[in-house]
Design a protein around this motif. Structure first.
Motif, mmCIF file in Angstrom:
data_model
loop_
_atom_site.group_PDB
_atom_site.id
_atom_site.type_symbol
_atom_site.label_atom_id
_atom_site.label_comp_id
_atom_site.label_asym_id
_atom_site.label_seq_id
_atom_site.Cartn_x
_atom_site.Cartn_y
_atom_site.Cartn_z
ATOM 1 N N GLN A 29 3.639 5.248 2.514
ATOM 2 C CA GLN A 29 4.055 4.534 3.724
ATOM 3 C C GLN A 29 5.527 4.763 4.008
ATOM 4 N N VAL A 346 -3.178 -1.092 -3.388
ATOM 5 C CA VAL A 346 -1.803 -1.189 -2.901
ATOM 6 C C VAL A 346 -1.072 -2.273 -3.692
ATOM 7 N N ASN A 349 4.130 -3.387 0.357
ATOM 8 C CA ASN A 349 4.264 -2.787 1.673
ATOM 9 C C ASN A 349 5.419 -3.460 2.414
ATOM 10 N N TYR A 402 -2.067 3.551 -2.001
ATOM 11 C CA TYR A 402 -0.909 3.599 -1.100
ATOM 12 C C TYR A 402 0.360 3.302 -1.872
ATOM 13 N N TYR A 404 4.367 2.382 -1.113
ATOM 14 C CA TYR A 404 5.366 2.009 -0.123
ATOM 15 C C TYR A 404 6.672 2.727 -0.463
#
Length: 577
Positions: A29, A346, A349, A402, A404
């Motif tokens: 991200q 995840v 974020n 994911y 960040y």
């Protein structure tokens, strides 16, 4: 919970007619404001992103997700979109975007962009037209305008509260009210209006035609509201929302769903979008930001004819706790298997306190609404040690993951931001009760000894200061003191990504190992030929025989008395013998 209770293998996604790239992708991200500044104005931009694509390629991720870069007054950092089909001048131009996309594709990186379909900016041409138009007009019908209650319409239409604090309704000059589940400058669209459906599909096509590989759908669970907009006597914000984490801790699967979230009608929207994406080559994808529980309801969003992924926020909320993580992983993979989708892991974020900071708090399962100077300060070294172990554990799980920006550096939250520099609307609408999300959005450190830690990539002497101040401690986390440095977080993550890819762990199967004892703080699982163990307890634990492939810290494994022991707050990958 014991290992014997969990002896049945837990299987991940089975291909939906083929091996789509997103099934096991590791996606990075990018928060454009804070990634890299290419023109020295103090704010990140598309030129800055393009300049760092070699860094991401070298790290070994498969794709990047860009938070909003569209034309916006930036009342909520770009999640208040004024024009869905153009780039905000702060970030560059459409030509800059096309160049960045082409460069990413040449490097084998997919590109996902944010789509914000629940609301627009109040400066969007549609909303401005609505304000100029009378009650009952087609312009007003694009949004959620309603007459007020009370004798003269002086009361809001219902008792709904904004996720950012305060009433969810604002009154306009002619006496009507409009709904905004977030800031007053983010009016909610009316998804009962076919014109809204048509417009958003047109936006999808605009970016698909340019070549993007997918979309992250903001507030994916919020588009449709319950008929009649009934009062809500339950919690003011969605169960599990990052702005109301206490609700998540107290919630139960039987708690009623708020009338403004997770309504059945949202699924028809995503079935339509699925058909649009299917017209394009290359396995285009949708990933849902949906703070929905229980897990069974979350995975409704990724049934075969809807989206491809949904963020696993239950995993994020589990914190540094073996029992909670075990339950989350087990349930997530079971529900994912029921619909043939990958689970999407995840840890952090742009909306949550960074996991390295959370894990350094006295209660490492907390999900605070920001951390400020007057709050408990984390044990930074402990949080980093646990964070290294957590990311190594996550990257061994089957499915997609994911990262960040800054996760690969072990970057902590900026917990000492002065209130005078904060920009998050949640901070202002709650009068500081919520510290907000600015602390996790501080610009990245690229060079330890450069002004702004090298955030501005042009190296001009007159570089503007980064849009949010960076703490002095970021020097120790800068990319230039980590890349190619053995033992750094960056090299740990890079090595884990290499091993994950070569061993096909993203498409593997998880089985809890005999050593798995969550009641004692031990997670132990196998995926393919790799045994993964994480020690979340207070004492060293015995490890089985085998070659250590990766360890989260140099001192993670000791070899006293002829056997191997895993130290507390560490994780390891072992090649099973």
């Amino acid at each position: 919970m014991t290992a014997s209770d969990l002896s049945t293998p837990v299987h991940p996604v089975q291909d939906r007619g083929g091996a789509a790239w997103w099934e096991d992708a590791v996606i990075y991200q990018i928060y454009p404001r804070s990634f890299a500044d290419g023109n020295s104005d103090g704010m990140g931009d598309l030129h800055g992103i393009t300049s760092k694509l070699p860094y991401l390629q070298n790290l070994g991720v498969n794709a990047v997700w860009l938070s909003p870069f569209y034309v916006s007054p930036q009342a909520d950092a770009g999640y208040d979109v004024a024009d869905y089909r153009d780039v905000d001048p702060r970030f560059g131009t459409l030509a800059d975007f096309d160049a960045m996309l082409a460069d990413a594709h040449e490097r084998g990186l997919k590109v996902i962009v944010d789509l914000v379909p629940n609301h627009t900016s109040d400066e969007h041409e549609w909303f401005q037209a609505a304000l100029r138009s009378p009650k009952g007009s087609s312009e007003r019908n694009r949004y959620m305008f309603r007459d007020g209650g009370g004798e003269n319409g002086e009361l809001p239409p219902n008792n709904w509260q904004s996720i950012f604090g305060g009433d969810a309704w604002t009154r306009v000059e002619d006496g009507q009210w409009y709904l905004h589940l977030f800031d007053t400058k983010q009016p909610d669209l009316n998804w009962e209006n076919p014109e809204v459906h048509e417009e958003m599909i047109s936006v999808l096509r605009f970016w698909l035609d340019r070549g993007v590989d997918g979309f992250r759908i903001d507030v994916a669970h919020g588009l449709v509201k319950a008929e009649g907009l009934p009062d809500w006597a339950g919690r003011e914000s969605m169960v599990g929302d990052v702005h109301n984490p206490d609700a998540a801790e107290e919630s139960t699967a039987t708690e009623p769903t708020p009338p403004y979230f997770d309504q059945p009608g949202v699924h028809a929207i995503y079935r339509d979008w699925n058909r649009v994406l299917a017209e394009y080559p290359g396995d285009r994808m949708l990933v849902a930001e949906a703070w929905v529980e229980p897990a069974e309801r979350l995975f409704h969003y990724v049934r075969p004819d809807e989206m491809q992924q949904a963020f696993n926020f239950d995993f994020l909320r589990a914190g540094w706790d073996a029992g909670r993580l075990t339950a989350s992983i087990t349930e997530s993979l079971a529900q994912a298997g029921n619909v043939g989708a990958p689970s999407t892991w995840v840890l952090s974020n742009h909306d949550t306190v960074r996991h390295t900071t959370r894990f350094g708090l006295q209660d490492p399962t907390q999900l605070p609404k920001g951390v400020g100077p007057r709050d408990e300060q984390p044990d930074e070294a402990l949080g980093l040690r646990r964070g290294r172990a957590a990311i190594l554990t996550m990257l061994a799980l089957p499915g997609s993951a994911y990262l960040y920006q800054g996760d690969e550096l072990g970057l902590p939250e900026h917990t000492l931001l002065d209130d005078t520099v904060r920009q998050d609307p949640a901070f202002f609408r709650t009068e500081g009760v919520e510290r907000g999300r600015d602390g996790c959005r501080v610009p990245l450190p690229w060079k330890a000894d450069a002004p702004g830690f090298g955030f501005s990539t042009t190296n001009n002497n007159d570089d503007a200061a980064p849009w949010l101040p960076q703490p002095a401690g970021f020097a120790a986390y800068a990319a230039d003191v980590q890349v190619d440095r053995p033992g750094s977080v960056h090299e740990l993550v890079k090595s884990a990504l290499t091993e994950r890819s070569s061993r096909g762990l993203g498409r593997g199967s998880l089985e809890w190992a005999p050593e798995h004892r969550p009641g004692e703080g031990v997670i132990a699982l196998t995926n393919g030929s790799v045994l993964v163990a994480a020690n979340m307890g207070e004492k060293p634990i015995e490890l089985p025989s085998g070659v250590v492939v990766l360890a989260s810290a140099e001192d993670a494994v000791s070899e006293a008395g002829g056997g191997k022991k895993l130290q507390p707050d560490c994780a390891v990958w072992i090649e099973r013998s």
